[in-house]
Design an enzyme around this catalytic site. Sequence first.
Site, PDB file in Angstrom:
ATOM      1  N   SER A 306     -52.194  15.813  72.676  1.00  0.00           N
ATOM      2  CA  SER A 306     -53.228  16.576  73.372  1.00  0.00           C
ATOM      3  C   SER A 306     -53.302  18.020  72.895  1.00  0.00           C
ATOM      4  CB  SER A 306     -52.969  16.492  74.878  1.00  0.00           C
ATOM      5  OG  SER A 306     -54.056  16.972  75.615  1.00  0.00           O
ATOM      6  N   ASP A 317     -56.758  22.279  59.716  1.00  0.00           N
ATOM      7  CA  ASP A 317     -58.145  22.209  59.244  1.00  0.00           C
ATOM      8  C   ASP A 317     -58.654  23.542  58.711  1.00  0.00           C
ATOM      9  OD1 ASP A 317     -58.029  19.618  60.013  1.00  0.00           O
ATOM     10  OD2 ASP A 317     -59.679  19.680  61.450  1.00  0.00           O
ATOM     11  N   LYS A 331     -53.778  11.709  71.059  1.00  0.00           N
ATOM     12  CA  LYS A 331     -54.545  11.813  72.313  1.00  0.00           C
ATOM     13  C   LYS A 331     -55.666  12.823  72.108  1.00  0.00           C
ATOM     14  CE  LYS A 331     -54.214  13.043  77.227  1.00  0.00           C
ATOM     15  NZ  LYS A 331     -55.137  14.195  77.219  1.00  0.00           N
TER      16      LYS A 331
END
Length: 568
Positions: A306, A317, A331
Site C-alpha cells: 500500500s 518511476d 496492494k
Amino acid sequence: MTEKKNSKRQIYLPIILAVVLVAGMLIGRMTSPSGNGKSGQRLMMYPEAGKLQTIINLIDEQYVDSIDTDQLVENIIPDVLKKLDPHTVYIPPKDLEAANQELEGNFGGIGVQFSMQNDTVLVISVVSGGPSEKVGILPGDRIITVNDSVIAGVDTPTNEVVNMLRGDIGTKVNVGIQRRNKDKLLDFEITRGNIPLYSVDVSYMVTDSIGYIKVNRFARNTYQELLSALAKLKANNCKSIIMDLRQNSGGYLDIAISMVNEFLDKGDMIVYTEGVNSKRQDVYANGSGSCKDTEVTVLIDEFSASASEIFAGAMQDNDRGLVVGRRSFGKGLVQQQFPVPAGGALRLTIARYYTPSGRCIQKPYENGVEDYYKDIIHRYEHGEFFERDSIDVNDSLMYETVGGRTVYGGGGIMPDYFVPTDTSDRSEYYYNLREQGILYQFALEYSDNNRSELSKYETANELKGYLDQQPIAKMLTDFASQKGIKFNRKEFQVSKELLKVEAKAYIARNIIDNEGFYPIISEQDEVLQKAVELIKSDADSVLQTSANTEAEMEQDIAATEMEAAAMN
C-alpha cells in the site's frame, strides 16, 4: 454498456443490502405490530427492507429458539463484504478503538514496554516523560498486581494485561511493583496519559555519510517523525538516506504523499487515484521538500504494501532512487473509513492508485481472500525468494520510468536490485531456539541480571563492544539446554555467528531500545548491506570519475606548458 452496468451492480448490491439490513432492522422494530399474523401478511410488513431484512425479521419473531439478531447481523456483514475485494472490511465496535489507535498514533496508558517472563510482567523500558516515569517505575520492575488483582504467576494472557493497564486518559490505575533488593511490594497510583505509538522505529548513521530510517507504518504522526529523523541525520552530515519499508503494510495515503514530497522536485508526479465513483486525482510534488538533493535508496520485501508501494513506486518511476530487496506485496487499492449505525466502521475500497508511470500494482484477487493472502506462500514455494528469474513477469504490463527504464505492473513493485533470502546460516538448532522463544528469553534474563553494568553504555557501539568480550554464545547454549533444547555442535557451528548477533541485538534492545537493536542486527541484514554496497560503489565511481578528470586536466596543462616552452 450492459457488462459495465452488471459489474457495478455486482459491486454495490451487497453493500446496499448490508446497509438496508441494519437500517431495516431498526425501522422494523419500531413499526412492527405485536401478535401472530400469517406468514404471508408478515412478508408484506417490510416491503421497503427487501428479502434480507424480511428473513432477519422472521428469524427474530418466529424462530424456534432465542436468537441474538444483532450478533447475526455482525456475522452477516463480513460474509457480504468478502464478495468484494480483500481490503474492504467491517470493523466491529469492540475492535474499532484498537484499529484506530494503531493509525492515529496514540492511546491512553501508563507508558511502559513490558514482556512476560515466567508468568510475570517484566518492565523492559519506560516512556520518557510518561506517567510511569513520573511516579518512579523503573526498567526491571515486575508488575505483580493491577487494581488489587494479582497478575503474576497465574498465566494472565498478555492482551488481558494490556487491557488492564490501558484506559481513558486521566483515569487512574494502581499497580503493585516488585523491585530487586526490595523485600516489600511497592504500590504506585498512576494517572494514565497520552502514550505515543511511534512509527519510525529508528534513525542512525550506518556510515559517516549514509543514514538509515526504519518506518513500520504510515500513521497520522509518521510524517512529523520522519522530519525529525531527517533533521537528526542531516545534523550528522548525512549525504545518502536508506528508507527501510520492509514489513510495512501501509497506512494513510496523505501521509505517504507528504513523505514522498520531501524527496521530489516541483512538478514530479507522486501518485494518482481513480475509481468508478472517484474522479482521477493527480498528485504532484510542490518543490518544498528538504531532501531533493539527497540520494535515497528504498528497501522493500514481500510484506511492504500500500503506502509503502506508493513511496517506492514514486522513487522508482521518477528515477529518483534505487529500490532494493524483493517484490512487494501488491496492494493498489485505496480505502476510506465510514462509520456505521450502532458502532463499528466500514473500510471501503473507493479507488485504485497508480504510480507515476501509470502502473497499478494490485495483484489479482478473483480467487478469493484465502488464495489472495496465500500468494506469499506460493511465491516462496515457487522459488521467488531465492531467484529473481522465478518471478512471473507479465510483459503486457510494461511501463517506462522518466528516464526510460522498463518497470512492470500487475503484482507489486519489482526491485531494481534483487536480494535473495539467505538461509545458509539457518540450522534446525537455530530454528528451535527461535520458535520456542529461547533467544528472546535468554536476552531478557541476561539483561535483567546485568542491568546495572549494561546501563553504563549509551550507544549501540559501546554496548556491543562490551558484549563482544562476553561468552554470549556459551551462555546462550547453556541456557537453551536448561530449557530442554539439546545442544547440537554441528548445527550450532552453522548458525553460531547469527545466534551471537541476534542475542546481542535483543540484549541491546532491552537496554537502549531500537537505537541499540538495529545497528547490531544490521550485521546480518543482507538487504541493508547490499544497499550500502550499492551506495558506496556509486560514490566510488563518482570519485573515480572526478579523479580521472583531474588527472586529465593536469595532463592537458602539462602538455600545454610543454608546447609553450617548445615555441619559445
